[in-house]
Motif scaffolding. Structure first.
Motif, PDB file in Angstrom:
ATOM      1  N   SER A  37       0.903  -1.182  -0.081  1.00 18.65           N
ATOM      2  CA  SER A  37       0.123   0.214  -0.042  1.00 18.65           C
ATOM      3  C   SER A  37       1.069   1.175   0.184  1.00 18.65           C
ATOM      4  O   SER A  37       1.768   1.475   0.784  1.00 18.65           O
ATOM      5  N   LYS A  38       0.475   2.142  -0.834  1.00 19.38           N
ATOM      6  CA  LYS A  38       1.580   3.401  -1.030  1.00 19.38           C
ATOM      7  C   LYS A  38       0.991   4.150   0.154  1.00 19.38           C
ATOM      8  O   LYS A  38       0.098   4.019   0.807  1.00 19.38           O
ATOM      9  N   SER A  39       1.884   5.574   0.198  1.00 21.05           N
ATOM     10  CA  SER A  39       1.482   6.272   1.340  1.00 21.05           C
ATOM     11  C   SER A  39       0.065   6.954   1.220  1.00 21.05           C
ATOM     12  O   SER A  39      -0.658   7.391   2.173  1.00 21.05           O
ATOM     13  N   LYS A  74      -2.409   5.224   0.188  1.00 24.48           N
ATOM     14  CA  LYS A  74      -3.169   4.196   0.546  1.00 24.48           C
ATOM     15  C   LYS A  74      -3.630   3.362  -0.969  1.00 24.48           C
ATOM     16  O   LYS A  74      -4.454   2.287  -0.922  1.00 24.48           O
ATOM     17  N   SER A  75      -3.215   3.554  -2.088  1.00 22.71           N
ATOM     18  CA  SER A  75      -3.511   3.144  -3.113  1.00 22.71           C
ATOM     19  C   SER A  75      -2.482   1.754  -3.334  1.00 22.71           C
ATOM     20  O   SER A  75      -1.345   1.888  -2.793  1.00 22.71           O
ATOM     21  N   PRO A  76      -2.986   0.847  -4.067  1.00 23.43           N
ATOM     22  CA  PRO A  76      -2.161  -0.323  -4.063  1.00 23.43           C
ATOM     23  C   PRO A  76      -1.081  -0.229  -5.155  1.00 23.43           C
ATOM     24  O   PRO A  76      -1.236   0.562  -6.116  1.00 23.43           O
ATOM     25  N   VAL A  77      -0.023  -0.980  -4.950  1.00 25.15           N
ATOM     26  CA  VAL A  77       1.257  -1.224  -5.926  1.00 25.15           C
ATOM     27  C   VAL A  77       1.674  -2.375  -5.832  1.00 25.15           C
ATOM     28  O   VAL A  77       1.617  -3.003  -4.557  1.00 25.15           O
ATOM     29  N   ALA A 107       7.112   9.256 -14.400  1.00 26.28           N
ATOM     30  CA  ALA A 107       6.466   8.240 -14.304  1.00 26.28           C
ATOM     31  C   ALA A 107       5.892   7.840 -12.822  1.00 26.28           C
ATOM     32  O   ALA A 107       6.053   8.728 -12.050  1.00 26.28           O
ATOM     33  N   GLU A 108       4.980   6.970 -12.534  1.00 26.98           N
ATOM     34  CA  GLU A 108       4.131   6.955 -11.472  1.00 26.98           C
ATOM     35  C   GLU A 108       5.058   6.427 -10.308  1.00 26.98           C
ATOM     36  O   GLU A 108       4.736   7.214  -9.226  1.00 26.98           O
ATOM     37  N   GLU A 109       5.755   5.205 -10.406  1.00 24.60           N
ATOM     38  CA  GLU A 109       6.165   4.978  -9.067  1.00 24.60           C
ATOM     39  C   GLU A 109       7.650   5.635  -9.000  1.00 24.60           C
ATOM     40  O   GLU A 109       8.361   5.970  -9.898  1.00 24.60           O
ATOM     41  N   ASP A 110       8.024   5.289  -7.733  1.00 19.18           N
ATOM     42  CA  ASP A 110       9.242   5.732  -7.405  1.00 19.18           C
ATOM     43  C   ASP A 110      10.003   4.819  -6.336  1.00 19.18           C
ATOM     44  O   ASP A 110       9.088   3.794  -6.006  1.00 19.18           O
ATOM     45  N   GLY A 151      -4.674   1.203 -13.660  1.00 19.63           N
ATOM     46  CA  GLY A 151      -5.683   0.498 -13.347  1.00 19.63           C
ATOM     47  C   GLY A 151      -5.185  -0.744 -12.280  1.00 19.63           C
ATOM     48  O   GLY A 151      -5.505  -1.785 -12.736  1.00 19.63           O
ATOM     49  N   THR A 152      -4.427  -0.381 -11.446  1.00 18.06           N
ATOM     50  CA  THR A 152      -3.735  -1.290 -10.470  1.00 18.06           C
ATOM     51  C   THR A 152      -4.805  -2.118  -9.689  1.00 18.06           C
ATOM     52  O   THR A 152      -4.703  -3.547  -9.768  1.00 18.06           O
ATOM     53  N   LYS A 153      -6.138  -1.499  -9.614  1.00 13.42           N
ATOM     54  CA  LYS A 153      -7.154  -2.287  -8.922  1.00 13.42           C
ATOM     55  C   LYS A 153      -7.721  -3.190  -9.747  1.00 13.42           C
ATOM     56  O   LYS A 153      -8.232  -4.222  -9.491  1.00 13.42           O
TER      57      LYS A 153
HETATM   58 MG   LIG Z   1      -1.359   3.921  -8.834  1.00  9.96          MG
END
Ligand SMILES: [Mg+2]
Ligand SMILES: Nc1ncnc2c1ncn2[C@@H]1O[C@H](COP(=O)(O)OS(=O)(=O)O)[C@@H](OP(=O)(O)O)[C@H]1O
Ligand SMILES: [Mg+2]
Ligand SMILES: [Mg+2]
Length: 355
Positions: free
Chosen positions: A35-37, A39-42, A70-73, A140-142
């Motif tokens: 869970s990211k900060s 609260k969304s999933p990764v 990009a979205e992630e780090d 659309g990770t969910k």
């Molecule tokens: Mg995301």
């Protein structure tokens, strides 16, 4: 053709990343999801996909300075206790690159440090000057976690304008999804959509050598015959508002709810005619959720605007400068749609002010 080299690199990067995602989706373990900060999933696949795209672009486009938004780090991957997950992502990326014999070209097997560095290539801020690649490694990770739709979405901005977009949609059927929600699991899936500015939009099967076909948005002119797409997740878009807009337009078909920019891909080939996206108040749209999808739809003849009819401005950095929503339709339907949107929003505001 303009951007030929960039397009080849982007198609290769997105297809390989999609292969990594498919492998993970088949064998998803609970421990792969964090869970990211916010609260969304990764998942390990979000990180793995981002690293694969970044490494492939870097390798294929060596002559150019390289900026990636990009979205992630890697912040969460650097925390104590993340060693196992980091090892797992590194193995996934090495295995995926090995299928294309890219590991040799990318300096043999990657270490966990290489993986962290590749992930952090994506920390550019974008903006109005120069070239910026824009990546959502899993949009659309969910949906991905549910086993439903998701997309690897990669675009290129040049002086603040989108000039190229690629959408890899591993779970999207090759034929229309309209009225096909319960299609049999044996149906062939996996679509790669791509567009460069001025050259139209094409679709080809993911992971296949068969020829691409040029696609076009729906030519429906009568809104009663139109069907519309919206987010699967009610938390991402106000379903009540879209339902009010659809009924003002006289749309008869129920909403088609699918995750991610697969919606833009499906619209570009005419599976549906309208896309309605109205985030809850205060949400700020990120550019990686729309760059690739927007050019895929506009090059197929569609129009993408905010809820007031203004074109999307991707030159402002990571965020889109809008708070109203995003709508998509063909040229004929757009004026009717804009009026229905205006009327429904006004009604909603009146109702909430009288409470
Ligand atoms: Mg995301
Ligand atoms: N609260 C809220 N409101 C609006 N949008 C949000 C919200 N939270 C997340 N997101 C972003 O939505 C991305 C997923 O795309 P969709 O909304 O089209 O699909 S769906 O919600 O999964 O059905 C999703 O992209 P990924 O994080 O890449 O999966 C998010 O960037
Ligand atoms: Mg996204
Ligand atoms: Mg994402």
């Amino acid at each position: 053709m303009a951007y030929e080299k960039e397009l080849d690199a982007a198609k290769k990067a997105a297809s390989l990343a999609a292969r990594l995602c498919q492998k993970v989706q088949k064998a998803l373990l609970q421990s792969d999801v964090q869970s990211k900060s916010d609260k969304s999933p990764v998942t390990v696949a979000d990180y793995g996909s981002q690293a694969v795209v970044s490494l492939v672009l870097e390798r294929e486009l060596t002559s150019e300075p390289f900026s990636l938004v990009a979205e992630e780090d890697s912040a969460d991957l650097r925390k104590d206790g993340s060693e196992d997950i980091l090892q797992r992502i590194t193995k996934l990326v090495n295995d995926t690159l090995a299928t294309e014999d890219l590991t040799k070209a990318i300096d043999s097997t990657l270490t966990t440090d290489d993986l962290l560095r590749a992930t952090d290539c994506g920390t550019s801020e974008g903006g109005p000057n120069g070239r910026h690649w824009v990546l959502d490694p899993i949009d659309g990770t969910k949906g991905f976690l549910r086993g439903d739709q998701y997309a690897v979405a990669l675009g290129l901005l040049e002086e603040g304008k989108v000039v190229l977009g690629v959408l890899a949609c591993p779970n999207l059927p090759l034929t229309s999804i309209a009225g096909n929600k319960n299609s049999s699991s044996s149906e062939e899936t996996g679509c790669l959509f791509y567009a460069t500015i001025g050259s139209g939009t094409y679709m080809q099967p993911l992971d296949s050598k068969s020829d691409p076909v040029k696609v076009h948005v729906s030519s429906v002119e009568n809104p009663e015959e139109a069907s519309f797409f919206e987010s699967f997740e009610g938390a991402h878009s106000l379903h009540d508002l879209s339902s009010s807009i659809a009924s003002k337009l006289g749309v008869k078909a129920p909403p088609v709810r699918i995750d991610s920019q697969a919606k833009y891909g499906a619209l570009s080939r005419g599976d549906g005619a309208i896309y309605l996206r109205f985030p809850h108040k205060g949400y700020r749209e990120k550019i990686w959720d729309h760059v690739a999808g927007a050019i895929v739809v506009t090059e197929a003849g569609g129009i993408v605007t905010d809820a007031g009819g203004k074109p999307l401005d991707f030159s402002k950095g990571k965020y889109l400068d809008l708070d109203t929503g995003i709508i998509v339709a063909n040229e004929k339907l757009m004026p009717l749609l804009l009026k229905a949107v205006r009327d429904s929003i006004a009604e909603q505001e009146k109702a909430s002010s009288s409470l």
